[in-house]
Design a protein around this motif. Structure first.
Motif, PDB file in Angstrom:
ATOM      1  N   LEU A 138       1.182  -1.576   0.379  1.00 16.44           N
ATOM      2  CA  LEU A 138      -0.002   0.246   0.120  1.00 16.44           C
ATOM      3  C   LEU A 138       0.786   1.265  -0.064  1.00 16.44           C
ATOM      4  O   LEU A 138       2.080   1.006   0.416  1.00 16.44           O
ATOM      5  CB  LEU A 138      -0.981  -0.042   1.183  1.00 16.44           C
ATOM      6  CG  LEU A 138      -2.072  -1.271   2.064  1.00 16.44           C
ATOM      7  CD1 LEU A 138      -2.213  -1.144   2.655  1.00 16.44           C
ATOM      8  CD2 LEU A 138      -3.303  -1.095   0.649  1.00 16.44           C
ATOM      9  N   VAL A 139       0.180   2.371  -0.249  1.00 16.85           N
ATOM     10  CA  VAL A 139       1.137   3.818  -0.021  1.00 16.85           C
ATOM     11  C   VAL A 139       0.776   4.926   0.955  1.00 16.85           C
ATOM     12  O   VAL A 139      -1.262   4.326   0.636  1.00 16.85           O
ATOM     13  CB  VAL A 139       1.278   4.482  -1.607  1.00 16.85           C
ATOM     14  CG1 VAL A 139       1.943   3.719  -2.115  1.00 16.85           C
ATOM     15  CG2 VAL A 139      -0.097   4.620  -2.133  1.00 16.85           C
ATOM     16  N   MET A 140       0.918   5.766   1.213  1.00 15.62           N
ATOM     17  CA  MET A 140       0.105   6.429   2.393  1.00 15.62           C
ATOM     18  C   MET A 140       0.434   7.941   1.353  1.00 15.62           C
ATOM     19  O   MET A 140       1.528   8.281   1.159  1.00 15.62           O
ATOM     20  CB  MET A 140       0.529   6.687   3.453  1.00 15.62           C
ATOM     21  CG  MET A 140       0.111   7.636   4.554  1.00 15.62           C
ATOM     22  SD  MET A 140      -1.399   7.790   5.636  1.00 15.62           S
ATOM     23  CE  MET A 140      -0.990   6.379   6.715  1.00 15.62           C
ATOM     24  N   VAL A 141      -0.418   8.702   1.566  1.00  7.80           N
ATOM     25  CA  VAL A 141      -0.559   9.878   0.500  1.00  7.80           C
ATOM     26  C   VAL A 141      -0.951  10.844   1.721  1.00  7.80           C
ATOM     27  O   VAL A 141      -2.501  10.565   1.963  1.00  7.80           O
ATOM     28  CB  VAL A 141      -1.153   9.689  -0.633  1.00  7.80           C
ATOM     29  CG1 VAL A 141      -1.212  11.241  -1.005  1.00  7.80           C
ATOM     30  CG2 VAL A 141      -0.438   8.465  -1.375  1.00  7.80           C
ATOM     31  N   TRP A 142      -0.078  11.597   2.060  1.00 10.58           N
ATOM     32  CA  TRP A 142      -1.176  13.017   3.142  1.00 10.58           C
ATOM     33  C   TRP A 142      -2.140  13.680   1.930  1.00 10.58           C
ATOM     34  O   TRP A 142      -1.226  13.833   0.685  1.00 10.58           O
ATOM     35  CB  TRP A 142       0.014  13.955   3.692  1.00 10.58           C
ATOM     36  CG  TRP A 142       0.680  12.925   4.685  1.00 10.58           C
ATOM     37  CD1 TRP A 142       0.744  11.556   5.210  1.00 10.58           C
ATOM     38  CD2 TRP A 142       1.880  13.686   5.228  1.00 10.58           C
ATOM     39  NE1 TRP A 142       1.579  11.905   6.523  1.00 10.58           N
ATOM     40  CE2 TRP A 142       2.074  12.851   6.341  1.00 10.58           C
ATOM     41  CE3 TRP A 142       2.753  14.821   5.694  1.00 10.58           C
ATOM     42  CZ2 TRP A 142       3.368  12.611   7.260  1.00 10.58           C
ATOM     43  CZ3 TRP A 142       3.820  14.301   6.197  1.00 10.58           C
ATOM     44  CH2 TRP A 142       3.782  14.058   7.309  1.00 10.58           C
ATOM     45  N   PRO A 143      -3.061  14.981   2.468  1.00 11.24           N
ATOM     46  CA  PRO A 143      -2.791  16.104   1.391  1.00 11.24           C
ATOM     47  C   PRO A 143      -1.713  17.155   2.236  1.00 11.24           C
ATOM     48  O   PRO A 143      -0.674  16.666   2.196  1.00 11.24           O
ATOM     49  CB  PRO A 143      -3.804  16.674   2.831  1.00 11.24           C
ATOM     50  CG  PRO A 143      -4.371  15.753   3.947  1.00 11.24           C
ATOM     51  CD  PRO A 143      -3.303  14.588   4.053  1.00 11.24           C
ATOM     52  N   PRO A 144      -1.649  17.611   0.823  1.00 11.44           N
ATOM     53  CA  PRO A 144      -0.314  18.448   0.569  1.00 11.44           C
ATOM     54  C   PRO A 144      -0.097  19.766   1.864  1.00 11.44           C
ATOM     55  O   PRO A 144      -0.989  20.110   2.036  1.00 11.44           O
ATOM     56  CB  PRO A 144      -0.722  19.641  -0.625  1.00 11.44           C
ATOM     57  CG  PRO A 144      -1.618  18.405  -1.396  1.00 11.44           C
ATOM     58  CD  PRO A 144      -2.756  18.606  -0.463  1.00 11.44           C
ATOM     59  N   TYR A 145       1.030  18.869   2.194  1.00 14.57           N
ATOM     60  CA  TYR A 145       1.690  19.596   3.619  1.00 14.57           C
ATOM     61  C   TYR A 145       2.327  21.392   2.908  1.00 14.57           C
ATOM     62  O   TYR A 145       2.843  21.372   4.225  1.00 14.57           O
ATOM     63  CB  TYR A 145       2.033  18.988   4.192  1.00 14.57           C
ATOM     64  CG  TYR A 145       3.641  18.093   3.846  1.00 14.57           C
ATOM     65  CD1 TYR A 145       4.561  19.570   3.939  1.00 14.57           C
ATOM     66  CD2 TYR A 145       3.747  17.043   2.936  1.00 14.57           C
ATOM     67  CE1 TYR A 145       6.204  18.736   2.692  1.00 14.57           C
ATOM     68  CE2 TYR A 145       5.182  16.772   2.440  1.00 14.57           C
ATOM     69  CZ  TYR A 145       6.032  17.549   1.969  1.00 14.57           C
ATOM     70  OH  TYR A 145       6.914  16.750   1.896  1.00 14.57           O
ATOM     71  N   TYR A 146       2.002  21.974   2.245  1.00 17.82           N
ATOM     72  CA  TYR A 146       2.727  22.837   2.014  1.00 17.82           C
ATOM     73  C   TYR A 146       1.549  23.689   0.897  1.00 17.82           C
ATOM     74  O   TYR A 146       0.825  23.584   0.086  1.00 17.82           O
ATOM     75  CB  TYR A 146       3.873  23.163   1.347  1.00 17.82           C
ATOM     76  CG  TYR A 146       4.340  24.748   1.081  1.00 17.82           C
ATOM     77  CD1 TYR A 146       4.587  25.139   2.917  1.00 17.82           C
ATOM     78  CD2 TYR A 146       4.711  25.550   0.282  1.00 17.82           C
ATOM     79  CE1 TYR A 146       5.014  26.550   2.982  1.00 17.82           C
ATOM     80  CE2 TYR A 146       4.973  26.492  -0.151  1.00 17.82           C
ATOM     81  CZ  TYR A 146       5.872  27.245   1.374  1.00 17.82           C
ATOM     82  OH  TYR A 146       6.065  28.603   1.272  1.00 17.82           O
ATOM     83  N   GLY A 147       1.645  25.413   0.941  1.00 22.03           N
ATOM     84  CA  GLY A 147       0.224  26.051   0.428  1.00 22.03           C
ATOM     85  C   GLY A 147      -0.473  26.035   0.482  1.00 22.03           C
ATOM     86  O   GLY A 147      -1.071  25.482   1.811  1.00 22.03           O
TER      87      GLY A 147
END
Length: 329
Positions: A114-123
């Motif tokens: 599996l992969v873990m993907v955060w929401p964009p953490y900058y901008g």
């Protein structure tokens, strides 16, 4: 991947169990990744009681301080050392969707589950923009994707239950890691999406709450917990006993083990979580006391922890009998 494209949700529910635990990345004096040390940490972490898999490139592993090539190399080393013996989630988080896609495709090719993907953490971020980000990524990968919901100030964006529900048309979205540190928020996530995807957590208190309150929805696993590395040893397997009791339905015993774990964790970690961040340098130093290789170099901007804080934590470990247990093992 050990499942057909689009079947990640069912695989996650049926397969994952126990702690999918974080790793630490050791660096040499020249600043390079200590590959032998990393392999040692993989073996040592998988040997911790209750550990059923690994969560790679979490905050604890300093992924933000690695180059793209280094992130891929760490992924390759970990997956090679695991050798298919346990499930592995690879963190692919980045503000750039193209980078997430590249890392996710590499993880899949290297053998990740599996992969873990955060929401964009900058901008600048909005609910519509974050949804578009996940849709863009999901359309370009096949591997199952865990999304991340946290109220910790480090990320400064909360992927709330309604937003997670808005992603469930994407078949690759197979689980959410809820690290809100709030029982009401965790319950709302479970009630909103827990019938369709696994709602995981990294903390035993929420895991036990879920098993008691939502027995038909709560998963059998936790993602991203550091406590199996920092709050137990093979001789004092607090986390292993907790997960065995919780999954076996002995909730009184699980609660007793939870009290022991929480008493240790509150003095090592929880005070920093309450301030909204992971004290990665200090946690890494604690891991070193308990047998992990941490190296001799700290990547900028992670500076060595204050020695007084380290000494205080060593005293906590000694009082809990963890250092004595290490010496006797």
């Amino acid at each position: 991947m050990r499942y057909a494209a689009g079947a990640a949700r069912e695989w996650v529910r049926a397969t994952l169990s126990g702690y999918l635990t974080i790793l630490y990345t050791p660096f040499g004096a020249d600043g390079a990744i200590d590959e032998d040390g990393l392999r040692h940490n993989v073996r040592a972490t998988l040997a911790r009681p209750g550990v059923g898999g690994l969560s790679v490139h979490s905050l604890h592993q300093e992924f933000w301080a690695l180059t793209l090539a280094e992130r891929k190399r760490v992924t390759e080393i970990v997956l090679d050392e695991v050798g298919g013996r346990a499930p592995v989630v690879i963190g692919c988080s980045d503000p750039a969707a193209a980078m997430v896609i590249e890392l996710a495709r590499h993880a899949q090719e290297a053998g990740a589950d599996l992969v873990m993907v955060w929401p964009p953490y900058y901008g600048p971020r909005s609910a519509a923009g974050v949804r578009a980000f996940y849709e863009h990524v999901a359309a370009r990968i096949d591997i199952g994707m865990v999304v991340y919901a946290t109220t910790l100030a480090e990320l400064a964006y909360y992927l709330d239950p309604d937003q997670v529900a808005g992603l469930l048309h994407l078949p690759t979205v197979c689980a959410v890691q809820d690290t809100t540190l709030n029982f009401a928020s965790y319950a709302r996530m479970m009630e909103r999406v827990g019938d369709r995807i696994a709602v995981s957590t990294s903390l035993e208190e929420y895991f036990l709450f879920g098993r008691l309150t939502y027995p038909d929805r709560a998963p059998r696993f936790m993602i991203g917990s550091s406590r199996p590395v920092l709050c137990q040893t093979a001789a004092r397997p607090h986390c292993g006993r907790f997960i065995d009791a919780a999954l076996g339905g002995d909730y009184a015993a699980a609660a007793a083990h939870l009290r022991t774990i929480s008493a240790i964790a509150s003095r090592l970690q929880s005070r920093y979580f309450a301030q909204g961040f992971h004290h990665v340098a200090l946690f890494k130093a604690i891991a070193g006391q308990l047998g992990m290789r941490i190296g001799v170099f700290w990547r900028p901007a992670l500076s060595p922890p204050d020695q007084r804080d380290v000494e205080e934590c060593v005293a906590v470990l000694r009082e809990a009998g963890l250092l004595d247990a290490m010496a006797g093992s």
